[in-house]
Design a protein around this motif. Structure first.
Motif, PDB file in Angstrom:
ATOM      1  N   TYR A  82      42.537  59.312  23.564  1.00  0.00           N
ATOM      2  CA  TYR A  82      41.176  58.863  23.273  1.00  0.00           C
ATOM      3  C   TYR A  82      40.126  59.822  23.844  1.00  0.00           C
ATOM      4  N   ARG A  83      40.503  60.545  24.921  1.00  0.00           N
ATOM      5  CA  ARG A  83      39.548  61.471  25.537  1.00  0.00           C
ATOM      6  C   ARG A  83      39.179  62.615  24.590  1.00  0.00           C
ATOM      7  N   LEU A  84      40.097  62.985  23.721  1.00  0.00           N
ATOM      8  CA  LEU A  84      39.793  64.037  22.742  1.00  0.00           C
ATOM      9  C   LEU A  84      38.740  63.568  21.741  1.00  0.00           C
ATOM     10  N   ALA A  85      38.753  62.287  21.414  1.00  0.00           N
ATOM     11  CA  ALA A  85      37.724  61.742  20.526  1.00  0.00           C
ATOM     12  C   ALA A  85      36.355  61.806  21.192  1.00  0.00           C
ATOM     13  N   ILE A  86      36.306  61.458  22.458  1.00  0.00           N
ATOM     14  CA  ILE A  86      35.038  61.489  23.195  1.00  0.00           C
ATOM     15  C   ILE A  86      34.524  62.917  23.322  1.00  0.00           C
ATOM     16  N   GLU A  87      35.413  63.832  23.644  1.00  0.00           N
ATOM     17  CA  GLU A  87      35.011  65.235  23.787  1.00  0.00           C
ATOM     18  C   GLU A  87      34.610  65.843  22.446  1.00  0.00           C
ATOM     19  N   SER A  88      35.272  65.431  21.372  1.00  0.00           N
ATOM     20  CA  SER A  88      34.918  65.933  20.036  1.00  0.00           C
ATOM     21  C   SER A  88      33.540  65.444  19.629  1.00  0.00           C
ATOM     22  N   ALA A  89      33.222  64.211  19.979  1.00  0.00           N
ATOM     23  CA  ALA A  89      31.885  63.682  19.699  1.00  0.00           C
ATOM     24  C   ALA A  89      30.832  64.483  20.459  1.00  0.00           C
ATOM     25  N   ALA A  90      31.107  64.779  21.717  1.00  0.00           N
ATOM     26  CA  ALA A  90      30.172  65.564  22.520  1.00  0.00           C
ATOM     27  C   ALA A  90      30.033  66.989  22.000  1.00  0.00           C
ATOM     28  N   ALA A  91      31.099  67.512  21.377  1.00  0.00           N
ATOM     29  CA  ALA A  91      31.091  68.894  20.869  1.00  0.00           C
ATOM     30  C   ALA A  91      30.374  69.022  19.528  1.00  0.00           C
ATOM     31  N   GLY A  92      29.996  67.887  18.927  1.00  0.00           N
ATOM     32  CA  GLY A  92      29.221  67.958  17.692  1.00  0.00           C
ATOM     33  C   GLY A  92      29.937  67.524  16.438  1.00  0.00           C
ATOM     34  N   ALA A  93      31.115  66.900  16.558  1.00  0.00           N
ATOM     35  CA  ALA A  93      31.810  66.416  15.359  1.00  0.00           C
ATOM     36  C   ALA A  93      30.921  65.426  14.615  1.00  0.00           C
ATOM     37  N   ASP A  94      30.962  65.485  13.295  1.00  0.00           N
ATOM     38  CA  ASP A  94      30.142  64.603  12.468  1.00  0.00           C
ATOM     39  C   ASP A  94      30.849  63.290  12.144  1.00  0.00           C
ATOM     40  N   LYS A  95      32.158  63.250  12.390  1.00  0.00           N
ATOM     41  CA  LYS A  95      32.949  62.070  12.083  1.00  0.00           C
ATOM     42  C   LYS A  95      34.212  62.133  12.939  1.00  0.00           C
ATOM     43  N   ILE A  96      34.664  60.978  13.385  1.00  0.00           N
ATOM     44  CA  ILE A  96      35.887  60.904  14.176  1.00  0.00           C
ATOM     45  C   ILE A  96      36.903  60.074  13.406  1.00  0.00           C
TER      46      ILE A  96
ATOM     47  N   ILE B 151      27.733  58.844  15.217  1.00  0.00           N
ATOM     48  CA  ILE B 151      28.898  59.412  14.535  1.00  0.00           C
ATOM     49  C   ILE B 151      29.759  58.278  13.986  1.00  0.00           C
ATOM     50  N   PRO B 152      30.072  58.287  12.691  1.00  0.00           N
ATOM     51  CA  PRO B 152      30.948  57.253  12.136  1.00  0.00           C
ATOM     52  C   PRO B 152      32.397  57.461  12.534  1.00  0.00           C
ATOM     53  N   ILE B 153      33.156  56.392  12.473  1.00  0.00           N
ATOM     54  CA  ILE B 153      34.577  56.430  12.770  1.00  0.00           C
ATOM     55  C   ILE B 153      35.357  56.079  11.514  1.00  0.00           C
ATOM     56  N   ARG B 154      36.350  56.907  11.187  1.00  0.00           N
ATOM     57  CA  ARG B 154      37.256  56.535  10.099  1.00  0.00           C
ATOM     58  C   ARG B 154      38.498  55.913  10.692  1.00  0.00           C
ATOM     59  N   VAL B 155      38.746  54.692  10.303  1.00  0.00           N
ATOM     60  CA  VAL B 155      39.975  54.015  10.686  1.00  0.00           C
ATOM     61  C   VAL B 155      41.059  54.447   9.707  1.00  0.00           C
ATOM     62  N   GLY B 156      42.067  55.126  10.194  1.00  0.00           N
ATOM     63  CA  GLY B 156      43.129  55.623   9.324  1.00  0.00           C
ATOM     64  C   GLY B 156      44.438  54.889   9.547  1.00  0.00           C
ATOM     65  N   VAL B 157      44.915  54.215   8.519  1.00  0.00           N
ATOM     66  CA  VAL B 157      46.182  53.495   8.590  1.00  0.00           C
ATOM     67  C   VAL B 157      47.090  53.997   7.484  1.00  0.00           C
ATOM     68  N   ASN B 158      48.370  54.180   7.800  1.00  0.00           N
ATOM     69  CA  ASN B 158      49.328  54.529   6.758  1.00  0.00           C
ATOM     70  C   ASN B 158      50.643  53.799   7.024  1.00  0.00           C
ATOM     71  N   SER B 159      51.586  53.999   6.155  1.00  0.00           N
ATOM     72  CA  SER B 159      52.843  53.248   6.240  1.00  0.00           C
ATOM     73  C   SER B 159      53.557  53.427   7.567  1.00  0.00           C
TER      74      SER B 159
END
Length: 348
Positions: A84-98, A123-131
């Motif tokens: 989860y820390r990578l998501a937080i750091e990516s948001a701080a780095a300027g990602a437009d979507k997580i 920043i929006p979050i995409r919830v990704g679910v797969n099989s």
């Protein structure tokens, strides 16, 4: 009638709310090679990619996000699993979507921290679910990752984000099985109004992957379902962009520039129609005109059968004709036919 979905801002673009269906892809160059990632991102953007996703497997790769944002105008999505820390750091780095799967980054406290970081930066979050990511208890309930299981898993993650007062959400719910994918998205379309990222996951190679994607994505588009699309291919990512626009155009969901129609040929064909058609297809991306181009095998039926096309060619014996709306406007030798067609298109 297209499904009415909530409108979500992603960098300088929008998903849902009647916005044009956004075409996206994912980098497949090594995430640790910034130069390779930037080069591929530029290629994707040039091909028409409108959102570029990159895997962030470790802290070092977070550096790619500002480098990509400096190189391209398309929004950048960070793909996060487990940490989860990578998501937080990516948001701080300027990602437009997580992009996360809330089920594999830990408990609710960790999800809450990701939500807080994204809310702060809008920043929006995409919830990704797969099989392969359906929770064990849900699998036990349904016996396998059937559409109902996929939808229940996705809604569980959505409700977790909503619990933390967050609703800038995009949902993807994919299977490698086309029928399961379509049904799962139908269920999600009924259960929420969040924009849906559609596609068939692990679709396959350039040949079979496009076929499966066209069937699955096309079926959803014809039902009005889908706000952003990725065609997942075991092929260079730029091929995903070409396939996506082709599927969107065929489904009448979004046209982009010139379209090609061509006949399957028969024994009357006396010119190298295959080569001509392939050459025209290769230059379509450079023709920024909303026109339909026909490539027909014979002059006997060609202009009449393709009279709805804005312009086209029909073959003869070592020569051919150029027609507009079914009316012949010019004759040319086979070797000159393509060049003459391009000249006529430039006049339009």
């Amino acid at each position: 009638m297209r499904r009415n979905a909530k409108k979500i801002a992603v960098g300088n673009a929008f998903i849902g709310g009647g916005s044009p269906i956004l075409v996206q892809s994912m980098l497949n160059t090594p995430s640790g090679n910034i130069n390779a990632c930037v080069s591929q991102a530029l290629e994707l953007e040039s091909a028409g990619c409108e959102l570029i996703r990159i895997a962030i497997p470790n802290k070092e790769c977070v550096k790619n996000i500002p480098a990509l944002k400096e190189a391209v105008k398309a929004p950048i999505a960070a793909d996060i699993h487990f940490d989860y820390r990578l998501a937080i750091e990516s948001a701080a780095a300027g990602a437009d979507k997580i992009r996360i799967n809330p089920g594999n980054i830990g408990g609710g406290d960790r999800v809450k921290k990701v939500v807080a970081a994204c809310r702060e930066k809008n920043i929006p979050i995409r919830v990704g679910v797969n099989s392969g990511s359906v929770e064990k208890e849900i699998l036990a309930k349904y016996g396998s990752p059937v559409p109902e299981a996929l939808a229940e898993s996705a809604m569980g993650h959505v409700k977790l984000l909503e619990k933390f007062d967050f609703d800038d959400i995009v949902v993807s719910i994919k299977s490698s099985d086309v029928q399961n994918t379509v049904k799962a998205y139908e269920l999600m379309a009924e259960r929420c109004d969040y924009p849906l990222h559609i596609g068939v996951t692990e679709a396959g190679t350039r040949r079979m992957g496009v076929i499966k994607s066209a069937v699955g994505i096309g079926a959803l588009l014809l039902k009005g379902i889908g706000d952003t699309v990725r065609v997942s291919l075991t092929a260079p990512p730029v091929e995903e962009i070409y396939a996506a626009y082709g599927i969107l155009d065929a489904a009448g969901a979004r046209g982009r520039g010139a379209r090609l129609i061509s006949c399957p040929t028969c024994g009357r064909t006396k010119i190298n129609l295959l080569e001509i058609a392939e050459n025209i297809e290769n230059i379509l991306s450079n023709i920024n005109k909303n026109i339909t181009i026909a490539v027909m095998g014979c002059a006997v039926n060609g202009p009449g059968e393709a009279r709805e096309a804005d312009i086209g060619i029909a073959g003869g014996d070592g020569e051919g004709v150029i027609f507009k709306k079914g009316v012949i406007v010019k004759k040319a030798k086979e070797s000159e036919l393509l060049g003459e067609l391009i000249k006529e298109i430039e006049k339009m």
